[in-house]
Design an enzyme around this catalytic site. Structure first.
Site, PDB file in Angstrom:
ATOM      1  N   HIS A  29       1.345 -18.031 -46.595  1.00 13.17           N
ATOM      2  CA  HIS A  29       0.818 -18.241 -45.236  1.00 13.17           C
ATOM      3  C   HIS A  29       0.146 -19.608 -45.118  1.00 13.17           C
ATOM      4  O   HIS A  29      -0.523 -20.061 -46.047  1.00 13.17           O
ATOM      5  CB  HIS A  29      -0.175 -17.137 -44.876  1.00 13.17           C
ATOM      6  CG  HIS A  29       0.452 -15.781 -44.805  1.00 13.17           C
ATOM      7  ND1 HIS A  29       0.845 -15.204 -43.614  1.00 13.17           N
ATOM      8  CD2 HIS A  29       0.804 -14.901 -45.773  1.00 13.17           C
ATOM      9  CE1 HIS A  29       1.383 -14.013 -43.868  1.00 13.17           C
ATOM     10  NE2 HIS A  29       1.372 -13.804 -45.160  1.00 13.17           N
ATOM     11  N   ASP A 149       5.305 -15.887 -37.405  1.00 14.66           N
ATOM     12  CA  ASP A 149       5.089 -14.433 -37.419  1.00 14.66           C
ATOM     13  C   ASP A 149       4.227 -13.948 -36.264  1.00 14.66           C
ATOM     14  O   ASP A 149       3.326 -14.643 -35.788  1.00 14.66           O
ATOM     15  CB  ASP A 149       4.560 -13.939 -38.780  1.00 14.66           C
ATOM     16  CG  ASP A 149       3.069 -14.172 -38.994  1.00 14.66           C
ATOM     17  OD1 ASP A 149       2.518 -15.141 -38.412  1.00 14.66           O
ATOM     18  OD2 ASP A 149       2.462 -13.391 -39.734  1.00 14.66           O
ATOM     19  N   HIS A 210       6.695  -8.379 -42.757  1.00 15.06           N
ATOM     20  CA  HIS A 210       5.920  -7.680 -43.777  1.00 15.06           C
ATOM     21  C   HIS A 210       6.188  -6.184 -43.567  1.00 15.06           C
ATOM     22  O   HIS A 210       6.232  -5.714 -42.426  1.00 15.06           O
ATOM     23  CB  HIS A 210       4.419  -7.888 -43.564  1.00 15.06           C
ATOM     24  CG  HIS A 210       3.892  -9.231 -43.940  1.00 15.06           C
ATOM     25  ND1 HIS A 210       4.252 -10.378 -43.309  1.00 15.06           N
ATOM     26  CD2 HIS A 210       2.984  -9.589 -44.891  1.00 15.06           C
ATOM     27  CE1 HIS A 210       3.584 -11.394 -43.858  1.00 15.06           C
ATOM     28  NE2 HIS A 210       2.814 -10.940 -44.816  1.00 15.06           N
ATOM     29  N   GLU A 213       3.309  -3.020 -47.306  1.00 15.97           N
ATOM     30  CA  GLU A 213       2.200  -3.651 -48.041  1.00 15.97           C
ATOM     31  C   GLU A 213       1.010  -2.681 -48.085  1.00 15.97           C
ATOM     32  O   GLU A 213       0.443  -2.457 -49.145  1.00 15.97           O
ATOM     33  CB  GLU A 213       1.804  -4.970 -47.354  1.00 15.97           C
ATOM     34  CG  GLU A 213       0.638  -5.686 -48.034  1.00 15.97           C
ATOM     35  CD  GLU A 213       0.163  -6.933 -47.282  1.00 15.97           C
ATOM     36  OE1 GLU A 213       0.451  -7.052 -46.069  1.00 15.97           O
ATOM     37  OE2 GLU A 213      -0.519  -7.774 -47.903  1.00 15.97           O
TER      38      GLU A 213
HETATM   39  N1  LIG Z   1      -1.047 -10.407 -47.050  1.00 13.13           N
HETATM   40  C1  LIG Z   1      -0.899 -10.456 -45.714  1.00 13.13           C
HETATM   41  N2  LIG Z   1      -0.403  -9.400 -45.041  1.00 13.13           N
HETATM   42  C2  LIG Z   1      -0.293  -9.432 -43.710  1.00 13.13           C
HETATM   43  N3  LIG Z   1      -0.657 -10.490 -42.959  1.00 13.13           N
HETATM   44  C3  LIG Z   1      -1.188 -11.549 -43.590  1.00 13.13           C
HETATM   45  C4  LIG Z   1      -1.319 -11.575 -44.973  1.00 13.13           C
HETATM   46  N4  LIG Z   1      -1.851 -12.763 -45.322  1.00 13.13           N
HETATM   47  C5  LIG Z   1      -2.044 -13.448 -44.214  1.00 13.13           C
HETATM   48  N5  LIG Z   1      -1.639 -12.740 -43.165  1.00 13.13           N
HETATM   49  C6  LIG Z   1      -1.742 -13.209 -41.790  1.00 13.13           C
HETATM   50  O1  LIG Z   1      -2.774 -12.479 -41.204  1.00 13.13           O
HETATM   51  C7  LIG Z   1      -2.702 -12.729 -39.836  1.00 13.13           C
HETATM   52  C8  LIG Z   1      -3.377 -11.594 -39.100  1.00 13.13           C
HETATM   53  C9  LIG Z   1      -3.840 -12.006 -37.748  1.00 13.13           C
HETATM   54  C10 LIG Z   1      -4.144 -10.842 -36.912  1.00 13.13           C
HETATM   55  O2  LIG Z   1      -3.896  -9.732 -37.310  1.00 13.13           O
HETATM   56  C11 LIG Z   1      -4.737 -11.042 -35.596  1.00 13.13           C
HETATM   57  C12 LIG Z   1      -5.116  -9.914 -34.862  1.00 13.13           C
HETATM   58  C13 LIG Z   1      -5.714 -10.099 -33.633  1.00 13.13           C
HETATM   59  C14 LIG Z   1      -5.934 -11.373 -33.114  1.00 13.13           C
HETATM   60  C15 LIG Z   1      -5.541 -12.470 -33.867  1.00 13.13           C
HETATM   61  C16 LIG Z   1      -5.796 -13.838 -33.362  1.00 13.13           C
HETATM   62  O3  LIG Z   1      -5.370 -14.808 -33.999  1.00 13.13           O
HETATM   63  O4  LIG Z   1      -6.463 -13.972 -32.346  1.00 13.13           O
HETATM   64  C17 LIG Z   1      -4.925 -12.319 -35.101  1.00 13.13           C
HETATM   65  C18 LIG Z   1      -1.244 -12.869 -39.518  1.00 13.13           C
HETATM   66  O5  LIG Z   1      -1.126 -14.008 -38.795  1.00 13.13           O
HETATM   67  C19 LIG Z   1      -0.582 -13.025 -40.882  1.00 13.13           C
HETATM   68  O6  LIG Z   1       0.242 -14.146 -40.907  1.00 13.13           O
HETATM   69 ZN   LIG Z   2       1.906 -12.158 -46.381  1.00 12.79          ZN
END
Ligand SMILES: Nc1ncnc2c1ncn2[C@@H]1O[C@H](CCC(=O)c2cccc(C(=O)O)c2)[C@@H](O)[C@H]1O
Ligand SMILES: [Zn+2]
Length: 353
Positions: A29, A149, A210, A213
């Site tokens: 990421h 994503d 994804h 996980e």
């Molecule tokens: N291991 C992982 N497994 C899954 N995802 C992963 C992992 N690592 C990183 N990410 C990232 O986490 C983000 C989450 C962002 C998100 O949920 C969210 C919810 C509400 C509002 C906003 C905002 O931006 O306002 C964002 C995703 O963009 C994804 O690319």
């Molecule tokens: Zn990831």
């Protein structure tokens, strides 16, 4: 080699082999790759943030109690990326860190919705990542491609906006190759995102959500059936379903495995309980990835060392893993052959020395 990442159970010469091995990375990421130096620089620029400016304090800040806590912390780092210049700096420095690890090619997962909803102009955002991509290729020789994503938990608005940014010819960047779905899985069903994936696939993008996980194997089946996944991000819980493992192996659908990430977010209890061995035993194409390396105290080289220990691999076995990632990438035939040949040449020279 980063000394704190030397696994004492892996021979030092194998660490050296990994450090020089040409590699491709398929699951990493953008914001999650910000090094402590970049994070502290951005935190110092934006002192209203709760993110520590001291790299030492960041180590504690990046200890997660569970997946939800990880996402909270992740979003606090997202809040530090406020200008197109922040975006460019981050992207360029991430490529520099990759080049140091002999990463020749990476598909970097970017969440453009998180930036555009925070007020960064979409055109300026795309220009910043493209400018960094071209500079990184010219200066470091690392080829970057993008996966956009959807942050699934942010719902329909995020899905619509991400799909528009990924499919509108006037906006989508040249380096974009794939379309993903990230964030928490619990309560975020994959089938709901089918219409958006249909549009992205129709626009020529590859599907790489994804799945599995933090939820069970049904999520992986849903990703395959409804989102037409060509690779699965993590897919950890696939190990609970022998039919699914057989299906992944038979269709040659690669898993993007990120061992240390799964421990850091507490998706898996310990590395010794990680199902990677079950994947390879079932004949599934496994690729090794770092996900959000500085946040998880790792890097891609360390993930290869972890894989060497868990799968009991020697140099040749590690070279095969590196070639899996090349094969599973969205490079064209000549691009794949170039890196694969480089891996073979490097490995033969190593074994002959
Ligand atoms: N291991 C992982 N497994 C899954 N995802 C992963 C992992 N690592 C990183 N990410 C990232 O986490 C983000 C989450 C962002 C998100 O949920 C969210 C919810 C509400 C509002 C906003 C905002 O931006 O306002 C964002 C995703 O963009 C994804 O690319
Ligand atoms: Zn990831």
């Amino acid at each position: 080699m980063t000394e704190h990442l030397v696994d004492p159970d892996v021979p030092r010469d194998l660490h050296a082999f990994i450090a020089g091995l040409p590699k491709a990375e398929l699951h990493v990421h953008h914001v999650g790759s910000a090094s402590p130096r970049i994070v502290s620089e951005l935190a110092a620029r934006h002192p209203d943030s709760k993110v520590p400016t001291d790299p030492e304090a960041l180590v504690d800040y990046f200890q997660f109690t569970d997946f939800a806590h990880f996402i909270d912390v992740y979003l606090s780092v997202v809040d530090l990326i406020r200008t197109p210049e922040d975006v460019r700096l981050l992207t360029y420095e991430v490529a520099r860190d990759m080049a140091r690890q002999q990463v020749r090619y990476a598909e970097l997962t970017i969440t453009p919705f998180s930036s555009t909803r925070r007020g960064i102009d979409e055109g300026a955002f795309m220009a910043a990542i493209e400018d960094a991509r071209k500079a990184a290729e010219a200066e470091f020789g690392t080829v970057l491609r993008w996966c956009f994503d959807i942050p699934g938990e942010a719902g329909t608005e995020a899905a619509e906006e991400t799909t528009r940014l990924a499919t509108d010819d006037r906006v989508r960047p040249e380096g974009l190759v794939s379309f993903g779905l990230g964030g928490p899985e619990i309560g975020v069903s994959r089938p709901r995102f089918k219409p958006y994936f249909d549009r992205a696939i129709a626009a020529g993008l590859h599907s790489v959500p994804h799945a599995g996980e933090t939820t069970g194997p049904q999520t992986v089946w849903d990703a395959l059936t409804d989102l037409r996944a060509e690779r699965i991000g993590h897919g950890t819980s696939s190990a609970q379903d022998p039919k699914l493992l057989a299906h992944l192996a038979e269709r040659r659908i690669p898993l993007e495995v990120c061992p240390t990430s799964n421990i850091a977010t507490r998706a898996v209890r310990t590395l010794d309980e990680h199902p990677i061995k079950e994947f390879t035993r079932a004949g599934v194409l496994v690729t090794i990835n770092s996900d959000d390396p500085p946040m998880f105290g790792t890097d891609l080289n360390n993930e290869y060392a972890v894989a060497a220990r868990l799968l009991d691999l020697d140099a040749r076995g590690l070279a095969d893993l590196a070639k899996n990632a090349v094969e599973a990438s969205f490079l064209d035939g000549p691009g794949k052959a170039r890196i694969s040949d480089e891996i073979d040449t490097y490995t033969s020279a190593w074994l002959a020395s």
